[in-house]
Motif scaffolding. Structure first.
Motif, PDB file in Angstrom:
ATOM      1  N   TYR A   1       0.674  -1.395  -0.289  1.00 49.35           N
ATOM      2  CA  TYR A   1      -0.001  -0.251  -0.036  1.00 49.35           C
ATOM      3  C   TYR A   1       1.011   0.753   0.389  1.00 49.35           C
ATOM      4  CZ  TYR A   1      -3.323  -2.936   1.618  1.00 49.35           C
ATOM      5  OH  TYR A   1      -4.354  -4.666   1.403  1.00 49.35           O
ATOM      6  N   ASN A   2       0.312   2.184  -0.324  1.00 47.85           N
ATOM      7  CA  ASN A   2       0.888   3.782  -0.533  1.00 47.85           C
ATOM      8  C   ASN A   2       0.291   4.378   0.585  1.00 47.85           C
ATOM      9  OD1 ASN A   2       2.915   3.346  -2.711  1.00 47.85           O
ATOM     10  ND2 ASN A   2       1.245   3.698  -4.130  1.00 47.85           N
ATOM     11  N   ALA A   3       0.962   4.562   1.446  1.00 46.59           N
ATOM     12  CA  ALA A   3       0.529   4.144   2.933  1.00 46.59           C
ATOM     13  C   ALA A   3       0.399   5.859   3.400  1.00 46.59           C
ATOM     14  CB  ALA A   3       0.395   3.868   3.757  1.00 46.59           C
ATOM     15  N   LYS A   4      -0.728   7.302   3.527  1.00 47.84           N
ATOM     16  CA  LYS A   4      -0.823   8.143   3.688  1.00 47.84           C
ATOM     17  C   LYS A   4      -1.200   8.662   4.734  1.00 47.84           C
ATOM     18  CE  LYS A   4      -4.331   8.365   0.176  1.00 47.84           C
ATOM     19  NZ  LYS A   4      -4.661   7.634   0.407  1.00 47.84           N
ATOM     20  N   PRO A   5      -1.276   9.825   5.713  1.00 48.46           N
ATOM     21  CA  PRO A   5      -2.093  10.474   6.372  1.00 48.46           C
ATOM     22  C   PRO A   5      -4.134  10.190   6.247  1.00 48.46           C
ATOM     23  CG  PRO A   5      -0.067  11.942   5.724  1.00 48.46           C
ATOM     24  CD  PRO A   5      -0.854  11.014   4.761  1.00 48.46           C
ATOM     25  N   GLY A   6      -4.324   9.574   7.495  1.00 47.69           N
ATOM     26  CA  GLY A   6      -5.263   9.137   7.590  1.00 47.69           C
ATOM     27  C   GLY A   6      -5.405   7.324   7.310  1.00 47.69           C
ATOM     28  N   ASP A   7      -5.008   7.442   7.010  1.00 44.85           N
ATOM     29  CA  ASP A   7      -4.936   5.809   6.026  1.00 44.85           C
ATOM     30  C   ASP A   7      -4.752   4.507   7.851  1.00 44.85           C
ATOM     31  OD1 ASP A   7      -5.196   6.261   4.031  1.00 44.85           O
ATOM     32  OD2 ASP A   7      -3.146   5.317   2.990  1.00 44.85           O
ATOM     33  N   ILE A   8      -5.883   3.913   8.115  1.00 39.48           N
ATOM     34  CA  ILE A   8      -5.784   2.797   9.512  1.00 39.48           C
ATOM     35  C   ILE A   8      -5.798   1.431   8.871  1.00 39.48           C
ATOM     36  CG2 ILE A   8      -6.869   2.179  10.977  1.00 39.48           C
ATOM     37  CD1 ILE A   8      -8.728   4.769  10.639  1.00 39.48           C
ATOM     38  N   TYR A   9      -4.877   0.795   9.101  1.00 36.58           N
ATOM     39  CA  TYR A   9      -4.301  -0.642   8.713  1.00 36.58           C
ATOM     40  C   TYR A   9      -4.336  -1.510  10.163  1.00 36.58           C
ATOM     41  CZ  TYR A   9      -2.634   1.683   4.960  1.00 36.58           C
ATOM     42  OH  TYR A   9      -3.015   2.471   3.271  1.00 36.58           O
ATOM     43  N   LEU A  10      -4.548  -3.127   9.978  1.00 39.04           N
ATOM     44  CA  LEU A  10      -5.173  -3.555  10.643  1.00 39.04           C
ATOM     45  C   LEU A  10      -3.632  -5.131   9.882  1.00 39.04           C
ATOM     46  CD1 LEU A  10      -5.748  -5.640  13.375  1.00 39.04           C
ATOM     47  CD2 LEU A  10      -8.081  -6.054  11.678  1.00 39.04           C
ATOM     48  N   ILE A  11      -2.775  -5.589  10.749  1.00 37.60           N
ATOM     49  CA  ILE A  11      -1.894  -6.742  10.784  1.00 37.60           C
ATOM     50  C   ILE A  11      -2.116  -7.640  11.787  1.00 37.60           C
ATOM     51  CG2 ILE A  11       0.325  -7.476  10.266  1.00 37.60           C
ATOM     52  CD1 ILE A  11      -0.845  -3.624  10.207  1.00 37.60           C
ATOM     53  N   LYS A  12      -3.203  -8.862  11.260  1.00 38.11           N
ATOM     54  CA  LYS A  12      -3.529  -9.787  12.018  1.00 38.11           C
ATOM     55  C   LYS A  12      -2.268 -10.910  12.346  1.00 38.11           C
ATOM     56  CE  LYS A  12      -8.176 -10.136   9.772  1.00 38.11           C
ATOM     57  NZ  LYS A  12      -8.923 -11.094   8.799  1.00 38.11           N
ATOM     58  N   PRO A  13      -2.259 -11.365  13.180  1.00 40.62           N
ATOM     59  CA  PRO A  13      -1.036 -12.421  14.031  1.00 40.62           C
ATOM     60  C   PRO A  13      -0.918 -13.238  13.034  1.00 40.62           C
ATOM     61  CG  PRO A  13      -2.593 -12.535  15.374  1.00 40.62           C
ATOM     62  CD  PRO A  13      -3.512 -11.751  14.780  1.00 40.62           C
ATOM     63  N   LYS A  14       0.929 -13.408  12.841  1.00 43.54           N
ATOM     64  CA  LYS A  14       1.653 -14.313  11.755  1.00 43.54           C
ATOM     65  C   LYS A  14       1.493 -13.530  10.560  1.00 43.54           C
ATOM     66  CE  LYS A  14       1.329 -18.091  14.488  1.00 43.54           C
ATOM     67  NZ  LYS A  14       2.327 -19.499  15.275  1.00 43.54           N
ATOM     68  N   THR A  15       1.029 -12.453   9.985  1.00 44.05           N
ATOM     69  CA  THR A  15       1.326 -11.761   8.674  1.00 44.05           C
ATOM     70  C   THR A  15       2.428 -11.048   8.823  1.00 44.05           C
ATOM     71  OG1 THR A  15      -1.228 -11.442   8.985  1.00 44.05           O
ATOM     72  CG2 THR A  15      -0.103  -9.967   7.479  1.00 44.05           C
ATOM     73  N   ILE A  16       2.828 -11.537   8.074  1.00 46.17           N
ATOM     74  CA  ILE A  16       4.671 -10.456   7.873  1.00 46.17           C
ATOM     75  C   ILE A  16       3.992  -9.107   7.488  1.00 46.17           C
ATOM     76  CG2 ILE A  16       6.665 -10.540   5.746  1.00 46.17           C
ATOM     77  CD1 ILE A  16       6.411 -13.607   5.593  1.00 46.17           C
ATOM     78  N   HIS A  17       4.953  -8.162   7.574  1.00 45.37           N
ATOM     79  CA  HIS A  17       4.164  -7.385   7.204  1.00 45.37           C
ATOM     80  C   HIS A  17       6.306  -5.975   7.316  1.00 45.37           C
ATOM     81  CE1 HIS A  17       3.817  -6.887  11.277  1.00 45.37           C
ATOM     82  NE2 HIS A  17       4.377  -5.779  11.377  1.00 45.37           N
ATOM     83  N   TRP A  18       5.904  -4.588   6.380  1.00 41.98           N
ATOM     84  CA  TRP A  18       7.383  -3.810   6.616  1.00 41.98           C
ATOM     85  C   TRP A  18       6.956  -3.104   5.731  1.00 41.98           C
ATOM     86  CZ3 TRP A  18       5.075  -7.494   2.677  1.00 41.98           C
ATOM     87  CH2 TRP A  18       5.032  -7.501   1.512  1.00 41.98           C
ATOM     88  N   VAL A  19       7.962  -1.620   6.137  1.00 43.52           N
ATOM     89  CA  VAL A  19       7.937  -0.412   5.625  1.00 43.52           C
ATOM     90  C   VAL A  19       8.479   0.296   5.104  1.00 43.52           C
ATOM     91  CG1 VAL A  19       7.075   2.267   6.853  1.00 43.52           C
ATOM     92  CG2 VAL A  19       5.979   0.150   8.060  1.00 43.52           C
TER      93      VAL A  19
END
Length: 114
Positions: free
Chosen positions: A69-87
């Motif tokens: 995702y192209n994350a920007k101000p105001g966005d909301i995200y949910l990351i569940k357990p065991k879900t790989i994520h990075w920034v």
């Protein structure tokens, strides 16, 4: 109760400031996280905790599972357990987000090599 952003803890490519310490229900944790300019938080996941991200300022690429995702101000995200994520913050300004951790009983991060 109003949050007071206190001292940031440096973690190399990012820094974090815990919020409401000692005030949240057991298993909950809140913090402000800043990914420094031209830096990234590598791919990782959490064994049991959920993370809820609210983007405060800046723009960055946020990977969650197989989506980017192209994350920007105001966005909301949910990351569940065991879900790989990075920034990845490719910008010249810090990427700042409010993070709420649920089912949090200490750091359960598993860092992956790229």
């Amino acid at each position: 109760m109003r949050a007071e952003i206190g001292k940031f803890i440096d973690r190399s490519t990012y820094r974090k400031a815990p919020l409401f310490e000692g005030e949240l229900p057991e298993g909950s944790y809140a913090q402000i996280v800043e990914i420094k300019p031209k830096q990234k938080v590598p791919r990782h996941y959490h064994e049991k905790q959920y993370e809820l991200f609210y983007i405060i300022s800046g723009d960055a690429k946020l990977g969650i599972g197989k989506e980017e995702y192209n994350a920007k101000p105001g966005d909301i995200y949910l990351i569940k357990p065991k879900t790989i994520h990075w920034v990845v913050n490719e910008g010249e300004e810090p990427f700042r987000l409010f993070v709420v951790k649920l089912n949090y009983f200490g750091d359960d991060s598993v860092w992956l090599s790229d």
